[in-house]
Design a protein around this motif. Structure first.
Motif, PDB file in Angstrom:
ATOM      1  N   LEU A 151     -71.905  66.382 -37.588  1.00 42.65           N
ATOM      2  CA  LEU A 151     -70.592  65.852 -37.977  1.00 42.65           C
ATOM      3  C   LEU A 151     -70.282  64.519 -37.313  1.00 42.65           C
ATOM      4  O   LEU A 151     -69.707  63.639 -37.951  1.00 42.65           O
ATOM      5  N   ILE A 152     -70.673  64.377 -36.034  1.00 46.14           N
ATOM      6  CA  ILE A 152     -70.313  63.144 -35.319  1.00 46.14           C
ATOM      7  C   ILE A 152     -70.851  61.905 -36.034  1.00 46.14           C
ATOM      8  O   ILE A 152     -70.088  60.999 -36.371  1.00 46.14           O
ATOM      9  N   PRO A 153     -72.167  61.840 -36.341  1.00 46.50           N
ATOM     10  CA  PRO A 153     -72.634  60.633 -37.034  1.00 46.50           C
ATOM     11  C   PRO A 153     -72.054  60.489 -38.436  1.00 46.50           C
ATOM     12  O   PRO A 153     -71.811  59.367 -38.884  1.00 46.50           O
ATOM     13  N   LEU A 154     -71.797  61.616 -39.119  1.00 42.10           N
ATOM     14  CA  LEU A 154     -71.230  61.530 -40.468  1.00 42.10           C
ATOM     15  C   LEU A 154     -69.858  60.876 -40.423  1.00 42.10           C
ATOM     16  O   LEU A 154     -69.581  59.904 -41.146  1.00 42.10           O
ATOM     17  N   VAL A 155     -69.000  61.386 -39.537  1.00 39.68           N
ATOM     18  CA  VAL A 155     -67.640  60.860 -39.439  1.00 39.68           C
ATOM     19  C   VAL A 155     -67.673  59.415 -38.934  1.00 39.68           C
ATOM     20  O   VAL A 155     -67.007  58.535 -39.486  1.00 39.68           O
ATOM     21  N   ALA A 156     -68.497  59.172 -37.894  1.00 39.24           N
ATOM     22  CA  ALA A 156     -68.545  57.820 -37.329  1.00 39.24           C
ATOM     23  C   ALA A 156     -69.040  56.822 -38.367  1.00 39.24           C
ATOM     24  O   ALA A 156     -68.479  55.733 -38.518  1.00 39.24           O
ATOM     25  N   GLY A 157     -70.097  57.203 -39.104  1.00 37.66           N
ATOM     26  CA  GLY A 157     -70.675  56.300 -40.094  1.00 37.66           C
ATOM     27  C   GLY A 157     -69.684  55.949 -41.185  1.00 37.66           C
ATOM     28  O   GLY A 157     -69.613  54.809 -41.654  1.00 37.66           O
ATOM     29  N   ALA A 158     -68.888  56.945 -41.613  1.00 38.19           N
ATOM     30  CA  ALA A 158     -67.905  56.691 -42.663  1.00 38.19           C
ATOM     31  C   ALA A 158     -66.716  55.917 -42.109  1.00 38.19           C
ATOM     32  O   ALA A 158     -66.205  54.999 -42.742  1.00 38.19           O
ATOM     33  N   LEU A 159     -66.290  56.289 -40.907  1.00 38.91           N
ATOM     34  CA  LEU A 159     -65.095  55.691 -40.303  1.00 38.91           C
ATOM     35  C   LEU A 159     -65.260  54.189 -40.087  1.00 38.91           C
ATOM     36  O   LEU A 159     -64.346  53.408 -40.319  1.00 38.91           O
ATOM     37  N   MET A 160     -66.475  53.798 -39.660  1.00 41.98           N
ATOM     38  CA  MET A 160     -66.625  52.391 -39.277  1.00 41.98           C
ATOM     39  C   MET A 160     -66.562  51.459 -40.475  1.00 41.98           C
ATOM     40  O   MET A 160     -66.426  50.254 -40.316  1.00 41.98           O
ATOM     41  N   LEU A 161     -66.627  52.006 -41.683  1.00 44.64           N
ATOM     42  CA  LEU A 161     -66.504  51.161 -42.866  1.00 44.64           C
ATOM     43  C   LEU A 161     -65.115  50.536 -42.952  1.00 44.64           C
ATOM     44  O   LEU A 161     -64.926  49.503 -43.580  1.00 44.64           O
ATOM     45  N   PHE A 162     -64.130  51.181 -42.305  1.00 48.59           N
ATOM     46  CA  PHE A 162     -62.762  50.683 -42.389  1.00 48.59           C
ATOM     47  C   PHE A 162     -62.474  49.613 -41.342  1.00 48.59           C
ATOM     48  O   PHE A 162     -61.386  49.073 -41.310  1.00 48.59           O
ATOM     49  N   TYR A 163     -63.432  49.376 -40.464  1.00 45.36           N
ATOM     50  CA  TYR A 163     -63.142  48.483 -39.340  1.00 45.36           C
ATOM     51  C   TYR A 163     -63.999  47.230 -39.399  1.00 45.36           C
ATOM     52  O   TYR A 163     -64.960  47.153 -40.160  1.00 45.36           O
ATOM     53  N   GLY A 164     -63.645  46.287 -38.551  1.00 47.01           N
ATOM     54  CA  GLY A 164     -64.386  45.035 -38.482  1.00 47.01           C
ATOM     55  C   GLY A 164     -65.640  45.188 -37.651  1.00 47.01           C
ATOM     56  O   GLY A 164     -65.925  46.259 -37.116  1.00 47.01           O
ATOM     57  N   GLU A 165     -66.361  44.082 -37.555  1.00 46.45           N
ATOM     58  CA  GLU A 165     -67.689  44.104 -36.937  1.00 46.45           C
ATOM     59  C   GLU A 165     -67.649  44.578 -35.483  1.00 46.45           C
ATOM     60  O   GLU A 165     -68.459  45.394 -35.061  1.00 46.45           O
ATOM     61  N   THR A 166     -66.672  44.091 -34.711  1.00 54.62           N
ATOM     62  CA  THR A 166     -66.620  44.435 -33.277  1.00 54.62           C
ATOM     63  C   THR A 166     -66.319  45.917 -33.082  1.00 54.62           C
ATOM     64  O   THR A 166     -66.968  46.595 -32.281  1.00 54.62           O
ATOM     65  N   GLN A 167     -65.319  46.422 -33.845  1.00 55.37           N
ATOM     66  CA  GLN A 167     -64.959  47.829 -33.697  1.00 55.37           C
ATOM     67  C   GLN A 167     -66.106  48.730 -34.137  1.00 55.37           C
ATOM     68  O   GLN A 167     -66.303  49.806 -33.603  1.00 55.37           O
ATOM     69  N   ARG A 168     -66.864  48.264 -35.148  1.00 54.32           N
ATOM     70  CA  ARG A 168     -67.998  49.063 -35.616  1.00 54.32           C
ATOM     71  C   ARG A 168     -68.974  49.322 -34.492  1.00 54.32           C
ATOM     72  O   ARG A 168     -69.500  50.416 -34.338  1.00 54.32           O
ATOM     73  N   ARG A 169     -69.205  48.270 -33.710  1.00 56.09           N
ATOM     74  CA  ARG A 169     -70.139  48.429 -32.593  1.00 56.09           C
ATOM     75  C   ARG A 169     -69.625  49.463 -31.606  1.00 56.09           C
ATOM     76  O   ARG A 169     -70.376  50.297 -31.118  1.00 56.09           O
ATOM     77  N   VAL A 170     -68.319  49.378 -31.326  1.00 54.26           N
ATOM     78  CA  VAL A 170     -67.739  50.328 -30.380  1.00 54.26           C
ATOM     79  C   VAL A 170     -67.912  51.742 -30.908  1.00 54.26           C
ATOM     80  O   VAL A 170     -68.361  52.651 -30.195  1.00 54.26           O
ATOM     81  N   ILE A 171     -67.569  51.934 -32.210  1.00 57.39           N
ATOM     82  CA  ILE A 171     -67.692  53.277 -32.794  1.00 57.39           C
ATOM     83  C   ILE A 171     -69.142  53.744 -32.729  1.00 57.39           C
ATOM     84  O   ILE A 171     -69.427  54.900 -32.387  1.00 57.39           O
TER      85      ILE A 171
END
Lengths: 114, 543
Positions: free
Chosen positions: B14-34
């Motif tokens: 679940l963790i990678p599934l949620v993280a992978g989908a969630l980061m689509l809503f964010y910018g490049e920097t936040q994606r890295r953090v996620i």
């Protein structure tokens, strides 16, 4: 019915394998599509299909399961159709990208030397 | 019994599934953090899973999806082997994610999302206890890997990617044929239930079962890259971006894992006439892969190619050992093989990460990359020559060449299996187990053992020659000035990976104990089978 199903699967798979081994990307993708149709029918056939038997049980408590078709292969086929559809679409994108980058539709990205 | 089910089992999916989908809503920097947060979380979960698994000796971790009683629905199963593979994946993933942050994640779209989906597929494939669910997770990880193999684009990658995708689509269809044949004969998809039903299959149905298992096996062996199904691997892995290639190393181990799992469950000692099914194919195929990989290692002109061929050598060794153990070998050789699997995977992964750092200074590669960028119309974007040359982000490390040189030396010693590092321990344990195996039976075990030993030693020598040649050319050649500065974020993952293998050399005892317990449980699948089939669903609320 068995014979018709078997012949259909055989023809689909044979054409699919033949096309898969051809040098043009379009032939390969059609081959993969035909192969996946053949395989989907094959999965369906593995559930020992018969006519007139529903795969879903009634709410009638204990039932005679021999009157029902096996629902598992049908569920598997559904999954397999979705997945092969998606991956074929993805393959199509890569195929077009290669065509754009190399200017040829040969699978190796260049025309063979004649 | 009202204890809560082990929800932590599904966390690593679940963790990678949620993280992978969630980061689509964010910018490049936040994606890295996620991405980093998610990967660290997976690492912690994996540690917890290993801890859980090593405390289970007479039972296994189990998660009933939807709380359906097995064998009718999909289960997630945690035993030592799956916990080990999940941990290995998360270690490599963490280092690759950190490595990619320096520059690679900006060279195309959605690197981190694809990466998380790849991890989801990998974790799922290791944890699932159901054949068809395994197919689904295979497709998840393959779909993500197609994207990652093409990341950064360029003619070379797209051409290699096209072959890779076509190959894997065909293999997936074989997978489906195999699964449906096995379902048609045994009437089950649950691996534990399969172990119970295979010995009961009527004699006239056995050829059909064997055909199903063989077709299924081909699908896995394509993934594990057994000769002659391995020609796609060096091209694809060599062309893939380094952080992706570093995790692809584990991808080829998925095939090895499944072969090991299925052969221990369905074709183990309890399988009556089907015992040891396919073991000879694995043995000879593995040896052929070893030879092919060795020749490839010697013939490689570039480091990327060399690393890809090392993957083949590693796969070949593992498959051959699984084959020998299937012919009646003991659990000791499987334990040693698992040790070798972990060490070689980590070492090759580190080598893939280093490839680009080392070759960055060489104008050849930079030229290729620039041409690539131009061909894709990105020449004047952030992919320009200046960016390629300079550090992507973070401060450079002084004396990078020296540090890289040491890392490369360590890597070479690990892959070649030279004392005193862990690579040697793994190979030594494997060879001693194979050679000391004296239960002659009807087969020619001593001869096989000697042949295997010879090939493994020669492949080690070849790896040493090739790596030393490459290292001399890179680090000792005088005409090249200092390598361009290497940012810390790219160097640290490599050092951490190598430090882990050093840790495994020092702490070889406890690590080997874990591997031995794993191998023993693979040899006694009844714990697994009873654990899955005897599982109870949760009592209904209110009762």
């Amino acid at each position: 019915m068995e014979a018709v199903l078997a012949i259909a699967i055989g023809i689909l798979v044979a054409s699919g394998v033949w096309l898969l081994l051809r040098p043009r990307t379009f032939q390969v993708i059609i081959g993969l599509a035909l192969l996946s149709y053949g395989v989907n029918l094959f999965i369906f056939a593995m559930g020992r299909p018969r006519t007139g038997a529903p795969p879903v049980l009634d709410k009638a408590g204990i039932v005679d399961t021999s009157l029902y078709a096996d629902p598992v292969p049908q569920a598997l086929v559904l999954t397999a159709i979705v997945i092969s559809f998606a991956t074929t679409a993805l393959f199509l994108v890569v195929m077009i990208a290669l065509r754009g980058l190399t200017g040829t539709d040969h699978v190796d990205g260049k025309e063979p030397d004649r | 019994m009202t204890e809560s089910p082990d929800h932590i089992l599904i966390a690593s999916i679940l963790i990678p599934l949620v993280a992978g989908a969630l980061m689509l809503f964010y910018g490049e920097t936040q994606r890295r953090v996620i991405a980093v947060v998610s990967t660290v979380a997976q690492f912690i979960v994996a540690l917890e899973l290993v801890d859980m698994a090593s405390h289970h000796t007479t039972s296994i971790g189990l998660y009933l999806l939807g709380d359906w009683p097995p064998p009718f629905a999909i289960v997630l199963v945690l035993d030592r082997l799956s916990a080990l593979m999940v941990l290995l994946t998360s270690v490599l993933a963490l280092s690759a994610v950190v490595f990619a942050m320096a520059r690679w994640d900006r060279r195309g779209q959605h690197f981190h999302s694809l990466f998380q989906f790849l991890l989801m597929g990998l974790n799922g494939a290791f944890l699932t206890g159901d054949l068809f669910n395994l197919f689904v997770f295979f497709e998840v990880l393959l779909a993500a890997s197609y994207g990652l193999a093409l990341h950064g684009s360029g003619t070379l990658r797209v051409r290699a990617g096209l072959h890779y995708i076509a190959m894997n689509l065909a293999a997936s269809l074989l997978f489906l044929i195999g699964v449906s044949l096995i379902y048609g004969v045994t009437g089950t998809l649950n691996m534990a239930d399969l172990a119970v039903r295979v010995p009961l299959v009527a004699a006239e149905q056995q050829p059909l079962l064997a055909a199903g298992a063989a077709v299924l096996g081909i699908a896995f062996l394509v993934k594990a890259a057994m000769w002659p199904l391995c020609f796609w691997l060096p091209i694809t892995y060599g062309a893939a971006p380094p952080p992706a290639a570093a995790v692809f190393v584990v991808l080829s181990k998925v095939g090895v894992y499944v072969v090991l799992r299925i052969s221990s469950l369905a074709f183990g000692t309890a399988a009556a006439q089907m015992t040891g099914f396919g073991a000879e194919v694995l043995l000879w195929g593995g040896l052929a892969t070893l030879v092919f990989g060795t020749v490839g290692v010697l013939a490689s002109q570039g480091l990327g190619r060399l690393a890809s061929c090392s993957v083949l050598v590693s796969s070949g060794t593992l498959l051959a050992v699984i084959g020998i153990s299937g012919l009646g070998g003991g659990s000791a050789m499987i334990a040693a093989a698992l040790f070798y699997l972990v060490i070689s995977t980590v070492a090759i992964s580190a080598l893939f990460l280093m490839v680009e750092l080392i070759e960055r200074g060489e104008s050849e590669l930079a030229a290729i990359l620039t041409v690539t960028a131009e061909a894709y119309g990105l020449g004047d974007d952030d992919l320009g020559e200046a960016e390629l040359r300079s550090a992507g982000s973070g401060p450079g490390v002084p004396g990078a060449t020296t540090v890289l040189g040491f890392c490369f030396l360590t890597c070479a010693l690990l892959i070649a299996g030279v004392p005193p590092l862990a690579g040697f321990l793994g190979k030594f344990a494997m060879l001693s187990a194979v050679l000391s195996f004296d239960d002659l039976g009807k087969r020619d075990i001593p001869l096989i053992g000697i042949a295997f030993t010879a090939v493994v030693i020669i492949s080690g020598l070849a790896a040493l020659i090739a790596l030393v040649r490459e290292g001399t050319r890179t680090f000792w050649a005088a005409e090249e000035e200092e390598l361009p500065s290497v940012p810390l974020v790219e160097l640290v993952p490599v050092i951490v990976l190598l430090a882990l293998t050093l840790g495994a050399s020092v702490k070889a005892g406890p690590v080997m104990d874990y591997m031995e317990a794993t191998a023993t449980s693979l040899y006694h699948p009844h714990v697994y089978v009873r654990g899955v089939l005897g599982a109870e669903t949760m009592p209904e609320a209110g009762k």
